[in-house]
Design an enzyme around this catalytic site. Structure first.
Site, short mmCIF file in Angstrom:
data_model
loop_
_atom_site.label_atom_id
_atom_site.label_comp_id
_atom_site.label_asym_id
_atom_site.label_seq_id
_atom_site.Cartn_x
_atom_site.Cartn_y
_atom_site.Cartn_z
N HIS A 164 0.88 -1.18 0.00
CA HIS A 164 0.00 0.00 0.00
C HIS A 164 0.92 1.23 0.00
CE1 HIS A 164 -3.51 2.36 0.57
NE2 HIS A 164 -3.89 2.02 1.78
N HIS B 227 -1.97 -2.02 -10.07
CA HIS B 227 -3.00 -1.45 -9.21
C HIS B 227 -4.18 -2.40 -9.08
CE1 HIS B 227 -5.78 1.38 -7.41
NE2 HIS B 227 -4.68 1.99 -6.99
N ASP C 280 2.83 5.84 -6.90
CA ASP C 280 4.03 5.84 -6.06
C ASP C 280 5.34 5.92 -6.83
OD1 ASP C 280 2.73 5.69 -3.59
OD2 ASP C 280 2.30 3.57 -3.92
N1 COA Z 1 5.33 -6.48 -10.15
C1 COA Z 1 5.33 -7.68 -10.73
N2 COA Z 1 4.18 -8.36 -10.99
C2 COA Z 1 3.04 -7.77 -10.64
C3 COA Z 1 2.98 -6.49 -10.04
C4 COA Z 1 4.20 -5.86 -9.80
N3 COA Z 1 4.22 -4.67 -9.21
N4 COA Z 1 1.70 -6.15 -9.80
C5 COA Z 1 0.95 -7.16 -10.25
N5 COA Z 1 1.75 -8.15 -10.74
C6 COA Z 1 1.33 -9.40 -11.28
C7 COA Z 1 0.68 -10.23 -10.18
O1 COA Z 1 1.65 -10.99 -9.47
C8 COA Z 1 -0.28 -11.07 -10.94
O2 COA Z 1 0.45 -12.12 -11.56
P1 COA Z 1 -0.16 -13.61 -11.59
O3 COA Z 1 -1.49 -13.47 -12.28
O4 COA Z 1 0.87 -14.38 -12.33
O5 COA Z 1 -0.29 -13.99 -10.14
C9 COA Z 1 -0.74 -10.14 -12.06
O6 COA Z 1 0.28 -9.16 -12.20
C10 COA Z 1 -2.05 -9.45 -11.79
O7 COA Z 1 -2.02 -8.82 -10.53
P2 COA Z 1 -3.26 -7.98 -10.05
O8 COA Z 1 -4.42 -8.89 -9.83
O9 COA Z 1 -3.45 -6.87 -10.98
O10 COA Z 1 -2.75 -7.38 -8.69
P3 COA Z 1 -3.56 -7.20 -7.34
O11 COA Z 1 -4.81 -6.48 -7.60
O12 COA Z 1 -3.64 -8.47 -6.58
O13 COA Z 1 -2.56 -6.27 -6.52
C11 COA Z 1 -1.15 -4.45 -6.15
C12 COA Z 1 -2.45 -4.91 -6.76
C13 COA Z 1 -1.07 -2.94 -6.23
C14 COA Z 1 -1.09 -4.86 -4.66
C15 COA Z 1 0.01 -5.08 -6.91
O14 COA Z 1 0.01 -4.62 -8.25
C16 COA Z 1 1.33 -4.83 -6.27
O15 COA Z 1 1.73 -5.56 -5.36
N6 COA Z 1 2.07 -3.78 -6.72
C17 COA Z 1 3.31 -3.43 -6.11
C18 COA Z 1 3.06 -2.65 -4.82
C19 COA Z 1 2.59 -1.24 -5.07
O16 COA Z 1 3.12 -0.54 -5.91
N7 COA Z 1 1.59 -0.85 -4.29
C20 COA Z 1 1.02 0.50 -4.37
C21 COA Z 1 -0.36 0.46 -4.90
S1 COA Z 1 -0.96 2.09 -5.23
#
Ligand code: COA
Length: 381
Positions: free
Chosen positions: A227, A266, A317
């Site tokens: 987050h 996201h 971010d």
């Molecule tokens: N780096 C690498 N892979 C990523 C990723 C990232 N930052 N964000 C998503 N993915 C991958 C996931 O692992 C998933 O892969 P899979 O289907 O093989 O398991 C795929 O992309 C789809 O993910 P999604 O369902 O869109 O993500 P989520 O809704 O569960 O999680 C976040 C959303 C924001 C938590 C996630 O994108 C993340 O952890 N980002 C990094 C942390 C971050 O920047 N947080 C700030 C948010 S404003």
């Protein structure tokens, strides 16, 4: 709406968990609106204090209302002596989000919200304005005392919350560019519908708890790297890259190893985060200002690689990391800035929840054992 996103299932994704008139995410305009105004419009034309007023009081202020609000907030910047004493006890190596959590909680002891009549909160707006005015003082007082041995004067006469923060942190008034970027950044982070920390605040509010408890809980949720902590994690990553080619090579390795790359992706947006283009623009301006030839190009290459390889885009971010760094803000203070801003959204949601409350209490799908008798202790394995 977030087309292509898998909705439903784990993490309550895609489920409507309540109503709000505060913001829309991924639906209209550029993708993010606060009370019907596009965030891009707000970031271009408003000061953060105007946006705080909009979120907390439901309308954009007139010039006279804005002036009065800013004057009021300026008068609330000072910290109680007891709170300063507590901040002085917190070690240098504490997590700054823990400092914020403790600071907020201590403030709630010293200046309690009036909860004497159940369900009636006569001074909630006063409590919120106080937090808005003094959260920057809390983090800067602790930081400067624990790191430099300096007891700062938190009663600055700076015009804006952003300038006040930079002034206390760096010991001198910021220039116009830095004040503007802080202002934009605080606007971008102010509100974001039912994200994890806001939902935490609303759950707490739904029990009719006090506002300091709601905000303290929200700070705890925001602390995590999935987050609010993502901007710090993004900074830790990009500062290791020596140039754009190095960044590309390392990113490819991380993707191959299926590592999560902070600052990308996201839960709601599917193609872009509307806040990214705005902060990226200001990061580029700051890079020009400081003559950077590494961090900004590295950041741009990271963005290109993630989109090309994974169709993952920068969230709010990612370019905040370089922007804050160019302004000389220590990485560990990135997430507390998020708190200084998101406080407005949290408080807006707490007040909205209170105005039409039912305790939030969802159900769980049970995956445990069938009903069974308690065996005598001698027979247990
Ligand atoms: N780096 C690498 N892979 C990523 C990723 C990232 N930052 N964000 C998503 N993915 C991958 C996931 O692992 C998933 O892969 P899979 O289907 O093989 O398991 C795929 O992309 C789809 O993910 P999604 O369902 O869109 O993500 P989520 O809704 O569960 O999680 C976040 C959303 C924001 C938590 C996630 O994108 C993340 O952890 N980002 C990094 C942390 C971050 O920047 N947080 C700030 C948010 S404003």
């Amino acid at each position: 709406m977030a087309e292509g996103k898998k909705l439903g299932g784990a993490g309550l994704r895609g489920q409507v968990a309540g109503k709000t008139a505060l913001s829309t995410v991924g639906v209209s305009g550029s993708g993010l609106t606060y009370r019907g105004y596009d965030v891009k419009d707000l970031a271009e034309n408003c000061q953060f204090e105007e946006v705080a007023y909009l979120i907390l009081k439901g309308k954009l202020p007139t010039q006279a209302e804005l002036d009065a609000y800013k004057t009021k907030l300026k008068g609330l910047r000072g910290l109680p002596a007891e709170l300063k004493t507590v901040l002085e006890q917190i070690p240098k190596d504490a997590h700054p989000m823990d400092v914020m959590r403790t600071g907020c909680s201590m403030l709630g002891n010293l200046e309690q919200e009036d909860t004497s009549t159940m369900g009636v909160f006569p001074n909630q707006e006063e409590c919120v304005d106080r937090m808005l005015a003094c959260f920057p003082s809390i983090i800067c007082y602790w930081y400067r005392f624990s790191h430099d041995g300096v007891k700062i004067d938190e009663n600055t006469d700076d015009d804006s919350i952003g300038a006040h923060f930079l002034h206390m942190l760096r010991g001198e008034k910021p220039n116009e560019l830095h004040e503007r970027v802080m202002n934009v950044s605080l606007i971008l982070y102010a509100e974001h519908e039912f994200n994890a920390s806001t939902f935490t605040a609303r759950v707490c509010a739904s029990t009719l708890s006090d506002i300091h408890s709601c905000i303290t809980g929200a700070i705890g949720s925001l602390r995590g790297p999935l987050h609010g902590g993502a901007n710090e994690a993004a900074m830790d990553m990009i500062e290791k890259f020596t140039d754009a080619d190095h960044a590309e090579k390392e990113m490819m390795g991380m993707l191959e190893r299926k590592e999560k790359i902070m600052g990308f992706g996201h839960a709601i947006y599917s193609e872009s985060d509307p806040r990214n283009a705005i902060i990226k623009h200001w990061s580029e301006k700051l890079a020009d200002d400081v003559g950077d030839t590494v961090l900004y190009p590295v950041s741009v290459r990271c963005e290109e690689v993630m989109w090309r390889e994974k169709k993952l885009f920068c969230n709010a971010d990612f370019f905040h990391a370089s922007a804050y760094h160019f302004m000389g803000i220590p990485t560990k203070l990135f997430t507390p800035i998020f708190v200084m801003s998101r406080l407005t959204g949290w408080a807006g949601h707490v007040m909205e929840q209170r105005a039409d409350n039912r305790i939030i209490r969802p159900s769980a799908e049970y995956t445990g054992e069938e009903l069974r008798p308690v065996p005598p202790i001698a027979e247990r394995g």
